[in-house]
Scaffold this motif. Structure first.
Motif, PDB file in Angstrom:
ATOM      1  N   SER A  41     -15.463 -77.849 -59.922  1.00 43.41           N
ATOM      2  CA  SER A  41     -16.525 -78.714 -59.412  1.00 43.41           C
ATOM      3  C   SER A  41     -17.657 -78.863 -60.412  1.00 43.41           C
ATOM      4  CB  SER A  41     -17.070 -78.156 -58.094  1.00 43.41           C
ATOM      5  OG  SER A  41     -17.663 -76.880 -58.299  1.00 43.41           O
ATOM      6  N   PHE A  42     -17.767 -77.956 -61.389  1.00 44.39           N
ATOM      7  CA  PHE A  42     -18.841 -78.023 -62.376  1.00 44.39           C
ATOM      8  C   PHE A  42     -18.416 -78.697 -63.673  1.00 44.39           C
ATOM      9  CE2 PHE A  42     -19.558 -74.223 -59.782  1.00 44.39           C
ATOM     10  CZ  PHE A  42     -20.832 -74.482 -59.300  1.00 44.39           C
ATOM     11  N   VAL A  43     -17.118 -78.764 -63.945  1.00 41.32           N
ATOM     12  CA  VAL A  43     -16.663 -79.266 -65.246  1.00 41.32           C
ATOM     13  C   VAL A  43     -15.785 -80.498 -65.138  1.00 41.32           C
ATOM     14  CG1 VAL A  43     -16.784 -77.010 -66.334  1.00 41.32           C
ATOM     15  CG2 VAL A  43     -14.671 -77.699 -65.210  1.00 41.32           C
ATOM     16  N   ILE A  44     -15.450 -80.938 -63.950  1.00 40.29           N
ATOM     17  CA  ILE A  44     -14.581 -82.095 -63.801  1.00 40.29           C
ATOM     18  C   ILE A  44     -15.326 -83.357 -64.214  1.00 40.29           C
ATOM     19  CG2 ILE A  44     -15.163 -82.742 -61.426  1.00 40.29           C
ATOM     20  CD1 ILE A  44     -12.067 -82.931 -60.975  1.00 40.29           C
ATOM     21  N   ALA A  45     -14.588 -84.377 -64.588  1.00 37.45           N
ATOM     22  CA  ALA A  45     -15.190 -85.611 -65.089  1.00 37.45           C
ATOM     23  C   ALA A  45     -16.139 -86.207 -64.058  1.00 37.45           C
ATOM     24  CB  ALA A  45     -14.097 -86.622 -65.444  1.00 37.45           C
ATOM     25  N   ASP A  46     -17.351 -86.537 -64.515  1.00 36.91           N
ATOM     26  CA  ASP A  46     -18.386 -87.128 -63.668  1.00 36.91           C
ATOM     27  C   ASP A  46     -18.775 -86.222 -62.513  1.00 36.91           C
ATOM     28  OD1 ASP A  46     -18.400 -89.394 -65.265  1.00 36.91           O
ATOM     29  OD2 ASP A  46     -16.810 -90.330 -64.106  1.00 36.91           O
ATOM     30  N   SER A  47     -18.538 -84.926 -62.647  1.00 44.93           N
ATOM     31  CA  SER A  47     -18.869 -83.901 -61.655  1.00 44.93           C
ATOM     32  C   SER A  47     -18.293 -84.292 -60.302  1.00 44.93           C
ATOM     33  CB  SER A  47     -20.376 -83.671 -61.613  1.00 44.93           C
ATOM     34  OG  SER A  47     -21.062 -84.817 -61.137  1.00 44.93           O
ATOM     35  N   GLN A  48     -19.085 -84.145 -59.250  1.00 43.04           N
ATOM     36  CA  GLN A  48     -18.576 -84.383 -57.900  1.00 43.04           C
ATOM     37  C   GLN A  48     -18.722 -85.832 -57.462  1.00 43.04           C
ATOM     38  OE1 GLN A  48     -20.127 -81.524 -55.118  1.00 43.04           O
ATOM     39  NE2 GLN A  48     -19.802 -79.792 -56.494  1.00 43.04           N
ATOM     40  N   HIS A  49     -19.055 -86.718 -58.373  1.00 42.35           N
ATOM     41  CA  HIS A  49     -19.168 -88.136 -58.044  1.00 42.35           C
ATOM     42  C   HIS A  49     -18.091 -88.965 -58.723  1.00 42.35           C
ATOM     43  CE1 HIS A  49     -23.126 -87.252 -56.338  1.00 42.35           C
ATOM     44  NE2 HIS A  49     -23.403 -86.577 -57.441  1.00 42.35           N
ATOM     45  N   GLY A  50     -17.154 -88.320 -59.398  1.00 39.57           N
ATOM     46  CA  GLY A  50     -16.148 -89.041 -60.149  1.00 39.57           C
ATOM     47  C   GLY A  50     -14.932 -89.413 -59.334  1.00 39.57           C
ATOM     48  N   MET A  51     -13.987 -90.037 -60.008  1.00 37.44           N
ATOM     49  CA  MET A  51     -12.807 -90.565 -59.357  1.00 37.44           C
ATOM     50  C   MET A  51     -11.813 -89.473 -58.975  1.00 37.44           C
ATOM     51  SD  MET A  51     -11.012 -92.213 -62.746  1.00 37.44           S
ATOM     52  CE  MET A  51      -9.492 -92.588 -61.903  1.00 37.44           C
ATOM     53  N   LEU A  52     -11.904 -88.307 -59.582  1.00 36.00           N
ATOM     54  CA  LEU A  52     -10.940 -87.246 -59.306  1.00 36.00           C
ATOM     55  C   LEU A  52     -11.385 -86.309 -58.191  1.00 36.00           C
ATOM     56  CD1 LEU A  52      -9.898 -86.232 -62.947  1.00 36.00           C
ATOM     57  CD2 LEU A  52      -8.472 -87.380 -61.245  1.00 36.00           C
ATOM     58  N   TRP A  53     -12.689 -86.098 -58.035  1.00 41.13           N
ATOM     59  CA  TRP A  53     -13.132 -85.033 -57.151  1.00 41.13           C
ATOM     60  C   TRP A  53     -12.933 -85.377 -55.675  1.00 41.13           C
ATOM     61  CZ3 TRP A  53     -13.686 -80.154 -57.530  1.00 41.13           C
ATOM     62  CH2 TRP A  53     -14.339 -79.446 -56.526  1.00 41.13           C
ATOM     63  N   LYS A  54     -13.193 -86.580 -55.281  1.00 43.86           N
ATOM     64  CA  LYS A  54     -13.049 -86.936 -53.865  1.00 43.86           C
ATOM     65  C   LYS A  54     -11.605 -86.786 -53.382  1.00 43.86           C
ATOM     66  CE  LYS A  54     -17.334 -87.896 -52.932  1.00 43.86           C
ATOM     67  NZ  LYS A  54     -18.100 -87.072 -51.963  1.00 43.86           N
ATOM     68  N   PRO A  55     -10.601 -87.323 -54.094  1.00 47.94           N
ATOM     69  CA  PRO A  55      -9.214 -87.060 -53.669  1.00 47.94           C
ATOM     70  C   PRO A  55      -8.863 -85.579 -53.710  1.00 47.94           C
ATOM     71  CG  PRO A  55      -9.297 -88.925 -55.161  1.00 47.94           C
ATOM     72  CD  PRO A  55     -10.637 -88.300 -55.197  1.00 47.94           C
ATOM     73  N   LEU A  56      -9.370 -84.845 -54.692  1.00 48.26           N
ATOM     74  CA  LEU A  56      -9.094 -83.415 -54.758  1.00 48.26           C
ATOM     75  C   LEU A  56      -9.739 -82.680 -53.587  1.00 48.26           C
ATOM     76  CD1 LEU A  56      -7.511 -81.662 -56.771  1.00 48.26           C
ATOM     77  CD2 LEU A  56      -9.688 -81.102 -57.862  1.00 48.26           C
ATOM     78  N   GLN A  57     -10.925 -83.095 -53.207  1.00 47.07           N
ATOM     79  CA  GLN A  57     -11.600 -82.477 -52.062  1.00 47.07           C
ATOM     80  C   GLN A  57     -10.847 -82.758 -50.758  1.00 47.07           C
ATOM     81  OE1 GLN A  57     -15.511 -84.067 -51.103  1.00 47.07           O
ATOM     82  NE2 GLN A  57     -16.316 -81.988 -50.883  1.00 47.07           N
ATOM     83  N   LYS A  58     -10.322 -83.955 -50.643  1.00 49.58           N
ATOM     84  CA  LYS A  58      -9.540 -84.304 -49.466  1.00 49.58           C
ATOM     85  C   LYS A  58      -8.284 -83.446 -49.374  1.00 49.58           C
ATOM     86  CE  LYS A  58      -6.929 -88.198 -47.512  1.00 49.58           C
ATOM     87  NZ  LYS A  58      -6.555 -89.642 -47.693  1.00 49.58           N
ATOM     88  N   LEU A  59      -7.599 -83.273 -50.500  1.00 52.30           N
ATOM     89  CA  LEU A  59      -6.394 -82.444 -50.520  1.00 52.30           C
ATOM     90  C   LEU A  59      -6.731 -80.980 -50.250  1.00 52.30           C
ATOM     91  CD1 LEU A  59      -3.337 -82.714 -50.978  1.00 52.30           C
ATOM     92  CD2 LEU A  59      -3.740 -82.297 -53.406  1.00 52.30           C
TER      93      LEU A  59
END
Length: 771
Positions: free
Chosen positions: A616-634
């Motif tokens: 959550s601290f190093v992912i692209a665009d932090s928690q507002h990027g294209m990867l974090w929301k789908p990852l959070q859902k999963l």
């Protein structure tokens, strides 16, 4: 001849009224516009700095009446045009300069006239000269002049005799008063103009997006907050030496792009870099990039010891200096390989500090400049020396690493094809095997010899496999056949085992790091074979039996955290920030959602939870990027399933931290800035050392990159490296069954992962949100 009136210039009766209305509208808009406060009248007259308060601090302290000066603020994105300034302050300035010139010409004319009147009586004999004594003196002087002329005529040298300067003409005090008054008024005009332009500059700086850096997240305003930025960031020589050693210890082993002996001679011994002149801009640009990359690899306490400052302002200053040097070197159209290397290092350093898409975007420029320099050609269309050819290939591979890391950050296709990298692989050599100015080809070491380039070559092989199996056919055709994918992965396994034959994990922390990185790469490539990063509707993977894929993904995540938490790996853990393990985390979560064994879930959940929290601290665009929301859902689905099976109320709480396994290479003392080795634990005579103990410097006790030290080892046989501890996904694939019909559990896991990838593409609009 009768007068004719042009219809186009006939006066309109309504024109004066319209002009007056427009003037009133403009005046009202100017009066209603927000005001910009300038220096007050008293501070302007006293020529002191005004804090522009009402009343200002200076007037309050001295008891003056503070008269504020304001002007209307210009609209956003607009500044006062040059003709307007010329009609105002510039015109007044020109008039005052003309008046000063007129006064000076007048004084010069008067002085010339008085000098001429003073010399006219001296041209004829005066009344005093008619007296006998004066006449004798006059004749004596004339004889001396004639004698001087005869002497110079014989020597053919014409030297004018010394003549006394005429007395200075007296100038009245009124003239000086006028000059002083004009000068003071001229200073008022210049000060007002300078202050006006500074106010305009402040307006421009206040606009959104102004001052964004080339590749970093810092703006020019944040980078100029420290006192050093006002006078240039100065680095003493002893600090430069330490930064060079930090770079050679922390960056150079894992991101091989430069020649270590040449860089040390340049930064530590103050010798010219390669064949550049002493004051050439290209080596200066490279030096700033090296310092910038080095500071990005140390922690805040180490930065305090070096600079007496926190790490954030220091990195901001170094970023500013690096980008200024790159602009001065014209890195966009450069033909200098050194400038391109500096730019690549700046991208690497910026990626460690910034998760936005800046580096993802700016990496394309490095690719284009590299193509302009023909780095992608095995044989360039011009002559290059063996030394330069090796540096060119290292630089091209470094650009490929950044390209792949940036594409993985955003689940996008890479720009470079695997063939561009496979044809220009660097040689398996040590830096001491080549030198600048060599004109003969060098001898490459066998594949089994562990050299400075071992990890670079392993990563090159891994990224070639990743480009062929993990993406779509947009850039190059991918390998679709499962049997072909197995063959590609088997070739990588064979190459990795061959290159790590002399890997001595028991005595060298760096060797241990390389072996662990190879393990994680092999595990990730196995997952990429059956769970590609991008959707490919023309290919469905074979079914995977049991919970093997969950075990593979969870074990890979655990290896990642062991590397990050091991003190022996500290000098190179920064490199892991380039590879956020979101793909392995998504595979593990998709498998958790269908796993029905509570013991298996309980076993593999701790590393999954810990990696999720860290990402959550190093992912692209932090928690507002294209990867974090789908990852959070999963992740929410996996937590719900785990809670249902285990009945635990602590499903959302992180479990215990992963501790690195006990290993001889990590039982070392460590200090923040202890002396560093010249070779990060590897020897220059590596090929000749038959014992395989490359963790000890021959010049003294073993000193490692992070200041780690241990006793001299006892020579022992080098164990052969193997990837056997890792399970093989191919042993659990059903190649005989129908590829389109999968077991229910694996089918659900595949659907979960495919749904995750679909959510990533559905949230692609996040890529275009302003950062």
């Amino acid at each position: 001849m009768s007068d004719r009136t042009d219809p186009t210039v006939q006066s309109d009766p309504a024109a004066p009224a319209a002009a007056a209305a427009a003037t009133r509208t403009a005046a009202s808009s100017r009066s209603s516009a927000p005001k910009v406060r300038l220096s007050c009248e008293a501070c302007r007259q006293r020529k002191v700095k005004c804090d522009k308060l009402s009343p200002c601090t200076s007037c309050v302290r001295l008891g003056f009446v503070c008269v504020p000066v304001e002007r209307a603020r210009l609209p956003r994105g607009r500044t006062r045009k040059a003709p307007e300034r010329a009609q105002g302050s510039d015109k007044e300035l020109a008039e005052r300069v003309a008046k000063l010139e007129k006064l000076l010409k007048q004084v010069a004319t008067e002085r010339n006239g008085e000098a001429a009147n003073h010399e006219q009586p001296s041209s004829r004999p005066s009344a005093a000269a008619s007296q006998p004594e004066d006449r004798e003196q006059f004749e004596t002087k004339m004889q001396e002049v004639e004698s001087w002329r005869d002497q110079n005529a014989q020597s053919h040298t014409i030297i004018l005799p010394h003549r006394p300067r005429p007395s200075t003409t007296y100038i009245a005090s009124s003239f000086w008063e006028d000059i002083m008054q004009q000068t003071q008024e001229l200073r008022h005009v210049l000060d007002d103009r300078l202050e006006y332009e500074q106010a305009e500059e402040e307006e421009v700086r206040s606009q959104p997006g102004f001052g964004a850096s080339l590749v970093g997240s810092e703006t020019s305003e944040s980078m100029t907050s420290s006192p050093q930025s006002q006078r240039g960031f100065q680095i003493p020589h002893h600090i430069r030496r330490q930064l060079c050693e930090i770079y050679l210890s922390n960056v150079d082993p894992v991101f091989k792009i430069l020649h270590r002996p040449s860089l040390r001679a340049f930064l530590c011994d103050e010798q010219p870099y390669l064949d550049y002149e002493q004051d050439h801009q290209a080596p200066m640009t490279l030096a700033w990039a090296v310092f910038y990359a080095a500071v990005c690899t140390i922690d805040n306490s180490q930065c305090q010891l070096l600079f007496g400052m926190d790490k954030k302002p220091v990195t901001a200053e170094l970023q500013r200096e690096t980008e200024a040097a790159l602009v001065k070197s014209d890195f966009v159209t450069t033909n200098e390989l050194t400038v391109l290397q500096a730019y690549v290092l700046s991208l690497l350093a910026a990626r460690c500090q910034d998760q936005s898409r800046r580096v993802w975007t700016m990496s394309s420029m490095a690719l284009r400049v590299g193509q302009a320099l023909c780095l992608h050609m095995p044989v360039p269309p011009f002559h290059v020396s063996p030394f330069e050819q090796e540096l060119r290939r290292r630089t091209w591979q470094a650009i490929g690493v950044l390209d792949l890391a940036a594409s993985l950050d955003r689940a996008s296709e890479p720009m470079m094809q695997s063939a561009w990298l496979d044809y220009v692989l660097p040689a398996n050599i040590n830096d001491e095997d080549i030198w600048h100015g060599m004109d003969a080809p060098f001898q490459e070491h066998p594949e089994s010899v562990f050299t400075d380039m071992t990890q670079t070559l392993i990563i090159a092989a891994a990224q070639s496999v990743a480009r062929s199996i993990g993406f779509t056919d947009f850039i190059e055709p991918t390998v679709r056949s499962s049997q072909k994918r197995q063959e590609v992965l088997a070739n990588f396994r064979k190459t990795a085992n061959a290159r790590l034959v002399q890997c001595n994990r028991d005595q060298s922390a760096y060797h241990l790091y390389v072996s662990r990185v190879t393990h994680t790469l092999f595990g990730w490539l196995q997952m990429g074979c059956v769970r590609p990063i991008q959707r490919n509707r023309n290919w469905i993977p074979p079914p995977v039996e049991g919970d093997m894929l969950l075990s593979l993904a969870a074990d890979n995540l655990q290896k990642v955290m062991e590397i990050a938490s091991d003190p022996a790996m500290q000098p190179w853990t920064w490199f892991g920030s380039l590879w956020v393990p979101w793909h392995g985390l998504a595979v593990a979560l998709a498998e958790i959602c269908v796993c029905q064994d509570p013991a298996t879930i309980a076993k593999h959940w701790p590393p999954i939870e810990q990696v999720y929290h860290h990402s959550s601290f190093v992912i692209a665009d932090s928690q507002h990027g294209m990867l974090w929301k789908p990852l959070q859902k999963l992740m929410n689905q996996a937590r719900t399933h785990r809670k249902r099976l285990l009945g635990s109320d602590s499903a959302t709480a992180p479990n215990h931290q992963i501790s690195p396994p006990q290993h001889p290479a990590k039982n070392m003392t460590s200090s923040p800035l202890a002396p560093v080795s010249s070779h990060y634990g590897l020897q220059s005579t590596m090929a000749a050392d038959s014992s395989g103990l490359y963790g000890i410097d021959q010049q003294g006790p073993g000193v490692f990159a992070a200041g780690q030290r241990f006793d001299n080892p006892v020579p022992m046989a080098t164990p052969a490296f193997t990837l056997e501890p890792w399970p093989s996904v191919w042993d659990h694939l059903d190649f005989m069954g129908n590829p389109g019909v999968q077991p229910q559990a694996d089918n659900n896991a595949w659907l979960n992962y495919e749904s995750f990838i679909g959510d990533v593409y559905d949230s692609v609009d996040c890529t275009f949100q302003p950062r």
